[in-house]
Scaffold this motif. Structure first.
Motif, short mmCIF file in Angstrom:
data_model
loop_
_atom_site.label_atom_id
_atom_site.label_comp_id
_atom_site.label_asym_id
_atom_site.label_seq_id
_atom_site.Cartn_x
_atom_site.Cartn_y
_atom_site.Cartn_z
N UNK A 190 103.76 -43.53 -25.50
CA UNK A 190 103.51 -42.94 -24.18
C UNK A 190 103.76 -41.44 -24.20
N UNK A 191 104.83 -41.02 -24.88
CA UNK A 191 105.14 -39.59 -24.98
C UNK A 191 104.03 -38.84 -25.70
N UNK A 192 103.51 -39.44 -26.76
CA UNK A 192 102.46 -38.79 -27.53
C UNK A 192 101.20 -38.56 -26.70
N UNK A 193 100.99 -39.41 -25.70
CA UNK A 193 99.80 -39.30 -24.87
C UNK A 193 99.87 -38.15 -23.87
N UNK A 194 101.09 -37.80 -23.38
CA UNK A 194 101.18 -36.89 -22.24
C UNK A 194 102.07 -35.68 -22.43
N UNK A 195 102.95 -35.69 -23.42
CA UNK A 195 103.96 -34.62 -23.47
C UNK A 195 103.61 -33.57 -24.53
#
Length: 195
Positions: A190-195
């Motif tokens: 999830x972090x890789x997608x948005x941060x």
């Protein structure tokens, strides 16, 4: 998949949330869903990691009343500074049902953040709003209010915490909740997608 409030000792509650790089429709949808969950559970604040999302965002409405949407706030990437004064008040948490305890917080703080429109927020807040913002920002740093209790205060809630821990372990053993490794891998994705 709909969001759900996770309970202690879910690993995401200890995860240090990552700053968000952009505001998009998905983020706005999550914020709306978080507000609905917060009202459903009679809360006045809810952080993203309380719904198993690893992002620096929370929603609040100090009235706790869905009929007063003018008090709704969504804060993204909050930074707190210039805390002044101190007051003690009983606090609870939607991720720690039935657990309450006295908590010392600054009576006034400066908050810098962004809203869902991408506008910069820079203001000094006081009273209950300041308290809730401090509580929710702690969540984003993986800190629970029980971490700030004195040993005596913590001893008074140990039985309640133990019950939550036993329930969590039981749910993991039956496969009702994923393993810690699976949860952490999902957070990284999830972090890789948005941060």
């Amino acid at each position: 998949m709909p969001l759900e409030i996770v309970h202690y000792p879910h690993p995401t509650l200890r995860h240090v949330s990552k700053p968000l790089a952009k505001v998009d429709r998905q983020l706005r949808d999550w914020a709306a869903e978080m507000l609905a969950l917060m009202y459903e559970h009679e809360g006045i604040g809810l952080a993203a990691n309380q719904v198993d999302l690893p992002y620096r965002m929370f929603v609040i409405n100090v009235t706790g009343d869905p009929d007063q949407p003018e008090h709704e706030r969504v804060l993204i990437n909050p930074v707190l500074s210039k805390g002044k004064g101190q007051t003690t008040m009983s606090e609870g948490c939607l991720s720690l049902p039935e657990v309450r305890g006295p908590m010392i917080r600054n009576t006034s703080i400066r908050v810098q953040a962004y809203d869902l429109a991408g506008n910069e927020i820079d203001e000094t807040v006081e009273g209950m709003l300041a308290r809730v913002i401090q509580h929710e920002t702690d969540h984003l740093d993986g800190i629970l209010f029980i971490d700030k209790m004195t040993p005596t205060e913590r001893a008074e809630v140990d039985d309640d915490l133990y019950e939550l821990e036993v329930d969590w372990q039981s749910r993991q053993n039956t496969g009702d909740v994923p393993s810690e490794e699976t949860i952490l891998a999902r957070l990284a994705e999830l972090e890789a997608l948005r941060c």
